[in-house]
Design an enzyme around this catalytic site. Structure first.
Site, short mmCIF file in Angstrom:
data_model
loop_
_atom_site.label_atom_id
_atom_site.label_comp_id
_atom_site.label_asym_id
_atom_site.label_seq_id
_atom_site.Cartn_x
_atom_site.Cartn_y
_atom_site.Cartn_z
N LYS A 211 0.83 -1.20 0.00
CA LYS A 211 0.00 0.00 0.00
C LYS A 211 0.88 1.27 0.00
CE LYS A 211 -3.84 0.99 2.68
NZ LYS A 211 -4.67 0.74 3.85
N ARG A 212 2.01 1.16 0.68
CA ARG A 212 2.91 2.31 0.76
C ARG A 212 3.44 2.68 -0.64
NH1 ARG A 212 8.23 2.87 1.18
NH2 ARG A 212 8.53 0.62 1.40
#
Ligand code: GLU
Length: 510
Positions: free
Chosen positions: A253-254
């Protein structure tokens, strides 16, 4: 034998791009082999269950057009607890599994003292360490079993080599000493992933298990369960991971936040996802195309496939075992290629659906085009602009100048570039204005006229392309858009005239 594959997500959160890829490959494999594709919700871990994620999985697969829930293509593990109970009894009776009574706390303490501790053949029979069918006296065991506070573990043997074949990776060898006696049934009576997974794959008649690489480490455990039951193993394919854009590490997600893209298919309030790939303007067929190419190729240079083509072309020989980096720019490019292949009426559908999604917060430029230009011309406009779409969000940008007169906010930049030519700009606009008043517009005519203008510009010491730029600037308000002659023809004499005059006064006052 007819092939049967399954996509088996755990509803522990929103389905992400890795899960989508697994679902897609399973779907394509089923199509290619004329087999069946089923969905199995692996929801036996009550603590990790996230409300709404099952619905999210179903919606995502439906959006991709690869699955719709029916009676015979869906199962949920929490509905089958009795089935698992029946099978675990067999393993206990025949000595492949045993009861263990160690609490989490007990195990925590053991691990604190010995961080290399493994609950397996090396420790299973150590009376001073663990409490289970092997270390307790018969009486004690019987008493403890009444409490219902136990787990059931798989019994692994010492010093065994477990060899399992993966169709991509070949034979993989695991040492049984490295394994733990995994819990098969938890204290709450629910099966663990490992147990339910194998029982289901067998009882559902799954012929090929296709899942992510992260499950390779579970493979020996699953293999031992198959062996204990004397069941044949299915074929296994562990798909490569999707890597970060730089190719280092698993896509997270980062990375998505840093790269400004979503790793989830759909927006969802329940799942706390503000924008999914659908809302970013991705076409489902483009996403399928893109994801199927992450770790697979058709052994030729072809990169753009419709779903139908993929269903025919897909083969496991083209799968690679190395991870593939996620390249968002490539996804956008693939999306653009799919837009090019769409018919005008399909584009209208995609746009209408996009506007609908905005729940009336956005005016429809399609409706506006039809009001101002009629159906036929609108279709013509769409056929010209669709080549330029990367996502459906580009629609408004590409048609805005057909609907609204430009404001020339950005025009100074263009004119300043030709500052020494300001007077020639005025001469050119004059000429254009006169032309628009006197001539009937046809494509050939306009071409000749633009050629004459170019000569005129050069005679006055300007660049030959200046007239085109000025003309475009007047009509579009910027140096963008489709072919100039097409714009002139679509806008028509009156509109063009007004816009030329507008820019004329703007430059005069500038
Ligand atoms: N429930 C597992 C998951 O969430 C499925 C693994 C498998 O397909 O066996 O990915």
């Amino acid at each position: 034998m007819k092939e049967k594959v399954r996509f088996a997500p755990s509803p522990t959160g929103p389905l992400h791009i890795g899960g989508l890829k697994t679902a897609i490959i399973n779907y394509l494999y089923a199509k290619k082999t004329n087999g069946d594709f089923v969905l199995r919700i692996e929801d036996t871990d009550q603590n990790r269950k996230v409300i709404g994620s099952e619905e999210y999985i179903l919606q995502s697969l439906k959006w991709l057009n690869i699955y719709e829930k029916k009676d015979d293509n869906f199962i949920k593990q929490s509905d089958r607890v009795d089935v698992y109970k029946k099978y675990i009894t067999y393993l206990i009776d025949y000595g492949y599994a045993y009861y263990a009574f160690d609490s989490e706390e007990d195990l925590g303490k053991i691990k604190e003292k010995n961080k290399y501790f493994k609950y397996n053949s090396s420790s299973r029979e150590n009376k001073n360490l663990v409490k289970n069918s092997y270390t307790l006296k018969k009486k004690e065991l019987e008493e403890l079993l009444k409490t219902d506070s136990y787990v059931i573990r798989l019994k692994t043997n010492a010093d065994e080599n477990i060899i399992v074949k993966d169709l991509l990776r070949g034979n993989i060898t695991f040492s049984s000493n490295e394994l733990e006696d995994k819990v098969l049934i938890k204290k709450d009576g629910m099966p663990t992933y490992h147990f339910a997974n194998v029982v289901d794959d067998y009882t559902m008649g799954i012929t090929t298990v296709i899942r992510g690489e992260e499950w390779v480490s579970s493979l020996p455990i699953h293999f031992l369960i198959y062996q204990a039951f004397n069941w044949p193993t299915p074929k296994f394919i562990h798909l490569p991971l999707i890597l970060s854009p730089s190719g280092k590490g698993k896509l997270s997600k980062r990375h998505a936040e840093e790269g400004g893209f979503s790793v989830f298919p759909l927006k969802s309030e329940k799942m706390n996802i503000k924008e999914g790939l659908k809302e970013s303007g991705m076409l489902p067929e483009a996403l399928i195309n893109f994801l199927s190419l992450l770790g697979w190729n058709a052994k030729n240079d072809k990169e753009i496939f419709s779903l139908g083509e993929l269903e025919k072309t897909f083969n496991i020989e083209g799968l690679q075992k190395q991870g593939a980096a996620f390249d968002y720019k490539k996804l956008l490019w693939v999306n653009q290629q799919h837009f090019k292949q769409k018919s005008v009426s399909q584009i209208k559908d995609v746009y209408s659906e996009y506007i609908l999604r905005k729940k009336g917060n956005k005016e429809s430029y399609l409706d506006e085009l039809i009001i101002q230009y009629g159906e036929e011309k609108t279709d013509k406009i769409i056929s010209l602009i669709k080549e330029r779409f990367v996502t459906i969000k580009n629609f408004d940008d590409e048609v805005e100048y057909f609907i609204k007169s430009p404001t020339y906010e950005n025009s100074n930049k263009v004119i300043t570039k030709h500052d020494e030519n300001k007077s020639i700009c005025i001469i050119l606009l004059d000429k254009i204005s006169y032309y628009l008043e006197t001539e009937k517009l046809t494509s050939v005519d306009i071409k000749t006229f633009l050629f004459e203008l170019s000569t005129l510009a050069k005679e006055n010491g300007a660049k030959g392309f200046l007239p085109m730029q000025i003309f475009r600037l007047a009509l579009v308000g910027d140096l963008k858009g489709i072919d100039l002659i097409e714009i002139i023809l679509i806008l028509g004499q009156e509109n063009c005239k007004k816009r030329i005059e507008s820019l004329y006064s703007h430059i005069k006052n500038y």
